[in-house]
Write an enzyme that holds these catalytic residues in place. Structure first.
Site, PDB file in Angstrom:
ATOM      1  N   CYS A 101      18.849 -23.323 -18.909  1.00 48.64           N
ATOM      2  CA  CYS A 101      19.225 -24.129 -20.074  1.00 48.64           C
ATOM      3  C   CYS A 101      20.300 -23.482 -20.944  1.00 48.64           C
ATOM      4  CB  CYS A 101      17.988 -24.424 -20.915  1.00 48.64           C
ATOM      5  SG  CYS A 101      17.392 -22.981 -21.801  1.00 48.64           S
ATOM      6  N   GLU A 128     -10.025  -5.266  21.921  1.00 49.45           N
ATOM      7  CA  GLU A 128     -10.313  -6.404  21.045  1.00 49.45           C
ATOM      8  C   GLU A 128      -9.262  -6.514  19.945  1.00 49.45           C
ATOM      9  OE1 GLU A 128     -14.203  -5.682  19.414  1.00 49.45           O
ATOM     10  OE2 GLU A 128     -14.930  -4.832  21.305  1.00 49.45           O
ATOM     11  N   SER A 152     -15.904   3.595  10.195  1.00 47.92           N
ATOM     12  CA  SER A 152     -14.540   3.119  10.248  1.00 47.92           C
ATOM     13  C   SER A 152     -13.958   3.570  11.591  1.00 47.92           C
ATOM     14  CB  SER A 152     -13.842   3.740   9.044  1.00 47.92           C
ATOM     15  OG  SER A 152     -12.503   3.567   9.139  1.00 47.92           O
ATOM     16  N   LEU A 153     -12.714   3.273  11.835  1.00 48.05           N
ATOM     17  CA  LEU A 153     -12.085   3.681  13.091  1.00 48.05           C
ATOM     18  C   LEU A 153     -10.894   4.577  12.797  1.00 48.05           C
ATOM     19  CD1 LEU A 153     -11.987   0.195  14.861  1.00 48.05           C
ATOM     20  CD2 LEU A 153     -13.437   2.121  15.513  1.00 48.05           C
ATOM     21  N   LYS A 180      -2.848   0.356  15.537  1.00 49.99           N
ATOM     22  CA  LYS A 180      -2.341  -0.543  14.493  1.00 49.99           C
ATOM     23  C   LYS A 180      -0.944  -1.053  14.826  1.00 49.99           C
ATOM     24  CE  LYS A 180      -4.064  -0.860  10.733  1.00 49.99           C
ATOM     25  NZ  LYS A 180      -4.541  -0.032   9.646  1.00 49.99           N
ATOM     26  N   TYR A 222     -18.775  -8.273  16.604  1.00 51.43           N
ATOM     27  CA  TYR A 222     -18.231  -7.350  17.596  1.00 51.43           C
ATOM     28  C   TYR A 222     -19.015  -6.062  17.798  1.00 51.43           C
ATOM     29  CZ  TYR A 222     -15.858  -5.771  13.289  1.00 51.43           C
ATOM     30  OH  TYR A 222     -15.584  -5.378  12.019  1.00 51.43           O
ATOM     31  N   LYS A 238      -7.946  -6.591  16.371  1.00 46.14           N
ATOM     32  CA  LYS A 238      -8.534  -6.045  15.145  1.00 46.14           C
ATOM     33  C   LYS A 238      -8.358  -7.085  14.041  1.00 46.14           C
ATOM     34  CE  LYS A 238      -8.624  -1.833  12.365  1.00 46.14           C
ATOM     35  NZ  LYS A 238      -8.509  -2.412  11.047  1.00 46.14           N
ATOM     36  N   CYS A 268      14.476 -26.371 -22.502  1.00 48.58           N
ATOM     37  CA  CYS A 268      14.715 -25.776 -21.188  1.00 48.58           C
ATOM     38  C   CYS A 268      13.906 -26.569 -20.162  1.00 48.58           C
ATOM     39  CB  CYS A 268      14.276 -24.313 -21.206  1.00 48.58           C
ATOM     40  SG  CYS A 268      14.349 -23.544 -19.579  1.00 48.58           S
ATOM     41  N   CYS A 282      19.441 -17.819 -20.343  1.00 44.23           N
ATOM     42  CA  CYS A 282      18.568 -18.523 -19.407  1.00 44.23           C
ATOM     43  C   CYS A 282      19.415 -19.354 -18.441  1.00 44.23           C
ATOM     44  CB  CYS A 282      17.600 -19.430 -20.149  1.00 44.23           C
ATOM     45  SG  CYS A 282      16.687 -20.524 -19.043  1.00 44.23           S
ATOM     46  N   CYS A 329      13.310 -16.739 -22.002  1.00 42.89           N
ATOM     47  CA  CYS A 329      14.248 -17.750 -22.481  1.00 42.89           C
ATOM     48  C   CYS A 329      13.750 -18.249 -23.834  1.00 42.89           C
ATOM     49  CB  CYS A 329      14.279 -18.900 -21.477  1.00 42.89           C
ATOM     50  SG  CYS A 329      14.890 -20.439 -22.156  1.00 42.89           S
ATOM     51  N   ASP A 376      -8.253  -8.896  10.612  1.00 42.75           N
ATOM     52  CA  ASP A 376      -7.952  -8.414   9.264  1.00 42.75           C
ATOM     53  C   ASP A 376      -8.799  -9.171   8.245  1.00 42.75           C
ATOM     54  OD1 ASP A 376      -6.783  -6.929   7.352  1.00 42.75           O
ATOM     55  OD2 ASP A 376      -4.817  -7.869   7.455  1.00 42.75           O
ATOM     56  N   GLU A 381     -16.725  -9.223  11.485  1.00 42.80           N
ATOM     57  CA  GLU A 381     -15.715  -9.392  10.444  1.00 42.80           C
ATOM     58  C   GLU A 381     -15.749 -10.818   9.897  1.00 42.80           C
ATOM     59  OE1 GLU A 381     -14.182  -6.494  10.255  1.00 42.80           O
ATOM     60  OE2 GLU A 381     -12.293  -6.810   9.182  1.00 42.80           O
ATOM     61  N   ASP A 429       0.848   4.183  -2.747  1.00 46.13           N
ATOM     62  CA  ASP A 429       0.546   5.579  -2.421  1.00 46.13           C
ATOM     63  C   ASP A 429       1.668   6.498  -2.878  1.00 46.13           C
ATOM     64  OD1 ASP A 429      -1.777   4.741  -1.332  1.00 46.13           O
ATOM     65  OD2 ASP A 429      -1.078   4.797   0.752  1.00 46.13           O
ATOM     66  N   GLU A 464       3.878   1.693  -1.080  1.00 44.98           N
ATOM     67  CA  GLU A 464       4.560   1.921  -2.347  1.00 44.98           C
ATOM     68  C   GLU A 464       3.572   2.463  -3.388  1.00 44.98           C
ATOM     69  OE1 GLU A 464       7.529  -0.766  -4.959  1.00 44.98           O
ATOM     70  OE2 GLU A 464       6.611  -1.636  -3.190  1.00 44.98           O
ATOM     71  N   ASP A 479       0.834  -1.202   0.000  1.00 46.88           N
ATOM     72  CA  ASP A 479       0.000   0.000   0.000  1.00 46.88           C
ATOM     73  C   ASP A 479       0.869   1.252   0.000  1.00 46.88           C
ATOM     74  OD1 ASP A 479      -2.066  -1.706   0.092  1.00 46.88           O
ATOM     75  OD2 ASP A 479      -2.719  -1.207   2.134  1.00 46.88           O
ATOM     76  N   LYS A 497     -12.493   0.206  22.794  1.00 45.88           N
ATOM     77  CA  LYS A 497     -13.834   0.816  22.775  1.00 45.88           C
ATOM     78  C   LYS A 497     -14.250   1.172  24.189  1.00 45.88           C
ATOM     79  CE  LYS A 497     -15.200  -2.209  18.978  1.00 45.88           C
ATOM     80  NZ  LYS A 497     -15.892  -3.447  18.610  1.00 45.88           N
TER      81      LYS A 497
HETATM   82  S1  IVH Z   1     -15.549  -1.847  15.573  1.00 45.63           S
HETATM   83  C1  IVH Z   1     -17.915   1.958  14.830  1.00 45.63           C
HETATM   84  N1  IVH Z   1     -14.119  -3.958  16.236  1.00 45.63           N
HETATM   85  O1  IVH Z   1     -11.670  -2.490  11.423  1.00 45.63           O
HETATM   86  C2  IVH Z   1     -16.939   0.845  15.079  1.00 45.63           C
HETATM   87  N2  IVH Z   1     -13.888  -3.122  14.028  1.00 45.63           N
HETATM   88  O2  IVH Z   1     -10.639   0.171  10.795  1.00 45.63           O
HETATM   89  C3  IVH Z   1     -16.911  -0.131  14.014  1.00 45.63           C
HETATM   90  N3  IVH Z   1     -12.383  -4.416  12.614  1.00 45.63           N
HETATM   91  O3  IVH Z   1     -14.399  -1.408   9.523  1.00 45.63           O
HETATM   92  C4  IVH Z   1     -15.813  -1.083  14.013  1.00 45.63           C
HETATM   93  N4  IVH Z   1     -11.858  -5.935  14.110  1.00 45.63           N
HETATM   94  O4  IVH Z   1     -13.825  -3.916   9.489  1.00 45.63           O
HETATM   95  C5  IVH Z   1     -14.420  -3.074  15.262  1.00 45.63           C
HETATM   96  N5  IVH Z   1     -12.969  -5.836  16.929  1.00 45.63           N
HETATM   97  C6  IVH Z   1     -13.267  -4.967  15.991  1.00 45.63           C
HETATM   98  C7  IVH Z   1     -12.702  -5.061  14.695  1.00 45.63           C
HETATM   99  C8  IVH Z   1     -13.032  -4.100  13.740  1.00 45.63           C
HETATM  100  C9  IVH Z   1     -11.680  -5.532  12.858  1.00 45.63           C
HETATM  101  C10 IVH Z   1     -12.376  -3.705  11.305  1.00 45.63           C
HETATM  102  C11 IVH Z   1     -13.732  -3.347  10.785  1.00 45.63           C
HETATM  103  C12 IVH Z   1     -13.722  -1.855  10.653  1.00 45.63           C
HETATM  104  C13 IVH Z   1     -12.259  -1.555  10.571  1.00 45.63           C
HETATM  105  C14 IVH Z   1     -11.972  -0.146  11.008  1.00 45.63           C
END
Ligand code: IVH
Length: 692
Positions: free
Chosen positions: A416, A121, A89-90, A319, A231, A123, A437, A413, A431, A125, A179, A44, A42, A40, A295
């Site tokens: 070969c 919690e 999102s967070l 992160k 979650y 996170k 080969c 090559c 080649c 992926d 997720e 960007d 690279e 990502d 949270k």
């Molecule tokens: S809470 C309003 N909890 O991370 C809060 N998100 O960067 C909504 N994710 O879009 C998200 N583990 O896809 C929450 N334990 C967790 C999570 C989680 C992974 C992802 C989720 C979210 C993204 C945000």
């Protein structure tokens, strides 16, 4: 690399062209093949350089500039679902200091000095989902999409066993969010089976999960094992919980998987300890995580804190740093593929990158090595950004040995000794050794038995390699003579005194030999299209093979013209250009190819092309051209579907074209079509016609 502000206009133009090409390739790998190769960061960086140059030279902005592209393509084949409650999102933070700042801001907002409890919690992926229950029944599933509107994945979610389809004692309306992910074990198993079938491997579990969940056919989703964690919630008619912890209790009661590592922490010390613990166990977890989410536990406090535009004020994502490590390059090795493409790979001094021992990194191609000036002996930063194949991020030139030499990409090559040449406009060097080969021979054998070709069960990559090395199968004919040779002398002239006794191979027995022979026998009759594809002629994929089969109808007719080097008919086929015709004719000029085919014909039957076209389909008999990246189908899938509906697929627009199907970032074909007044249709429309 020249600094942006020092570029001359000419250099800038060349640089913009290079970046446009690189970004297009990276996009195709990411969106079309679910197999990204560029990190990502690279990616960007490339886009940033592009816009910096464009700012200096606005007159040079290209039509295919990455700056003109809209973000991620919106998958359109799935129905849309408007989220009654946006899927947010967070905010990300990357250090303990920033976590502390976050906590301070929460306290300030709430005007309190007391410690605040946070639910911490892992996170996960994967991809977020929302599952809606009405009166306890699962009624609708969706992806996050842009947060306001997602895609309807109800049927696909239903195939995930862990998702309860009915829940008891729940609010009458309840949206559970979480997720979807693929476990590391299932991911490796999927890639191994893809590899056996000659299909592309996924770069990481997240891509594999995305590719599997967004299948038009839910049965495919079912076959790919997906898992989930719940979650959070979306719309709910009556909140029966007063804390995040309490919500987890309810989730478990309803039967949702809740992450066992979630932990309520009372203060920053406990939070820090949790983060450290997770950092340590991360590699050993059976699924990928990319950080920790904190949270505010108390729902009343969450409600007071509320939301910013796209993120809640009551939560943050901490992160993990990208998994990087320093190591040195011991060697740069060249791998040779089926068509002779030379791919450079770095052998590294093995290094632990986030719990995984890394000993190799891909270097992509000749230009990439030159661009980063990667040399043997260099100290480099290696990164695993959740990806399986590590990348070289950068070279520490100050650590470079004084006698270091620029890497010279071989023109011979390494497998070969034949010349390796690079055609103009091609990124790869190839080649010229053909089947002499060994590397190419093995890769071609793998292709010959792969799914869209002879599709021989039980002849996977590993067996092909072993059989080749043991002189059991050196060329395609040997596959079909295996039965009669077994029990007799080896094919290899130097080993004629040895007998071939497959039953005696380690781990084999009578049954496995019988199975293999039976699988081979089942494929002694093959369609013309599959046969042409199996030959592995350069540029001739499954769709082209079908086109050739359709136009020539029999092997004899096709071979006759090719042997006479008559490519007029070939070139007149819409979809076959001069360069492809050239490769086909060249293939027939090779004596050994003709010999192999001749011997094969003694063993197998090639069926004439014979197809009853579904004339009811609106696409039947129409000529279609594709341009741009489609959202839901790879180009080959789209072609195959069009052909199956009785359409012809052409590579370029002409007055004979009926429809041009446009994907994201269409090329000049769209413009040409518009000029010729040809109908341009979107992917949706194309799919609708296919299904009509
Ligand atoms: S809470 C309003 N909890 O991370 C809060 N998100 O960067 C909504 N994710 O879009 C998200 N583990 O896809 C929450 N334990 C967790 C999570 C989680 C992974 C992802 C989720 C979210 C993204 C945000």
């Amino acid at each position: 690399m020249i600094e942006t502000k020092k570029l001359t206009m000419q250099e800038a133009a060349a640089e913009l062209e290079r970046i446009a090409k690189e970004v297009a390739l990276a996009d195709a790998a990411y969106y079309q093949d679910d197999a990204p190769y560029m990190s990502d960061a690279e990616y960007d960086k490339l886009k940033r350089r592009n816009s910096d140059i464009e700012k200096r030279f606005p007159e040079l902005v290209r039509e295919d500039s990455p700056s003109r592209k809209v973000g991620a393509p919106v998958k359109s084949i799935f129905g849309k679902v408007a989220h009654r409650f946006p899927m947010l999102s967070l905010a990300d933070v990357f250090s303990v200091e920033e976590v502390k700042d976050f906590i301070v801001s929460v306290k300030r907002f709430l005007n309190t000095d007391n410690d605040i409890a946070f639910m911490c919690e892992p996170k996960i992926d994967g991809l977020s989902f929302t599952a809606r229950y009405e009166n306890g029944i699962f009624v609708k599933g969706a992806t996050r999409g842009d947060g306001k509107e997602g895609e309807d994945i109800t049927e696909n979610l239903k195939t995930i066993e862990q998702l309860p389809l009915e829940i008891a004692n729940a609010p009458s309306v309840l949206e559970v969010r979480g997720e979807v992910y693929m476990s590391k074990a299932d991911f490796f198993a999927l890639n191994a089976s893809n590899e056996r079938e000659g299909k592309k491997a996924f770069a990481n579990p997240r891509n594999a999960a995305a590719g599997s969940l967004r299948q038009l056919d839910p049965q495919i989703t079912r076959a790919r094992k997906l898992s989930l964690f719940a979650y959070t919630w979306g719309e709910v008619s009556e909140k029966m919980w007063d804390s995040q912890k309490d919500f987890f209790v309810h989730l478990q009661k309803w039967g949702f998987p809740v992450n066992a590592n979630n932990r309520l922490c009372q203060n920053i010390e406990e939070i820090e300890a949790f983060f450290e613990e997770l950092t340590e166990i991360r590699a050993a977890l059976p699924y990928d995580i990319d950080g920790v989410v904190y949270k505010v536990n108390d729902i009343a406090l969450q409600e007071r804190l509320g939301f910013l535009t796209r993120t809640p004020r009551w939560a943050v994502a901490h992160k993990f740093p990208a998994e990087q490590a320093l190591t040195t390059i011991d060697n740069i090795r060249i791998q040779v593929g089926r068509t002779g493409a030379l791919t450079p790979v770095a052998d590294l001094k093995p290094v632990n990158v986030g719990g995984v021992i890394v000993a190799h990194a891909t270097l992509h191609n000749e230009d990439e090595i030159r661009r980063k000036d990667i040399r043997i002996g260099d100290t480099v930063v290696i990164q695993r950004a959740g990806d399986v194949i590590p990348q070289v991020v950068s070279v520490l030139t100050d650590k470079r040995p004084p006698d270091s030499q620029e890497y010279v990409f071989p023109h011979i090559c390494p497998e070969c000794g034949a010349h390796a040449i690079r055609e103009e406009d091609e990124a790869v060097r190839r080649c010229t050794g053909g089947l002499t080969c060994p590397a190419q021979a093995i890769e071609r054998l793998k292709h010959f038995v792969s799914r869209d070709a002879f599709d021989i069960e039980g002849l996977g990559s590993k067996i092909i390699e072993d059989f080749y090395k043991e002189n059991i199968i050196k060329n395609p004919v040997d596959i079909f003579t295996l039965k009669k040779r077994n029990g007799g002398p080896q094919t290899d002239l130097f080993a004629q005194d040895k007998h071939l006794e497959l039953e005696k191979r380690e781990g084999w027995g009578k049954k496995s030999v019988e199975n293999l022979i039976a699988a081979i026998d089942r494929r002694r009759t093959i369609t013309l299209a599959r046969f042409i594809y199996a030959l592995g002629i350069r540029q001739v994929g499954a769709a082209t093979s079908r086109l050739i089969a359709k136009n020539f109808e029999s092997w004899a007719a096709f071979a006759k013209e090719m042997k006479a080097e008559q490519s007029e008919k070939l070139c007149s086929i819409d979809g076959i250009g001069e360069s492809m015709a050239h490769d086909i004719v060249e293939f027939f000029k090779e004596e050994h190819n003709l010999l192999t085919i001749c011997q094969l014909q003694e063993e197998i039957t090639i069926e004439d092309f014979n197809e009853t076209i579904n004339t009811n389909n609106p696409l039947a008999g129409k000529t279609i051209v594709f341009t741009g990246t489609l959202d839901n189908l790879t180009r080959s899938e789209a072609k195959a579907k069009a052909l199956a509906a009785g359409a012809n697929v052409a590579g370029s627009v002409s007055k004979n074209t009926d429809y041009v199907v446009i994907g994201a970032v269409p090329g000049t074909k769209a413009k040409n079509a518009a000029e010729l007044g040809i109908s341009l249709i979107g992917e949706d429309e194309f799919l609708a016609m296919l299904n009509a």
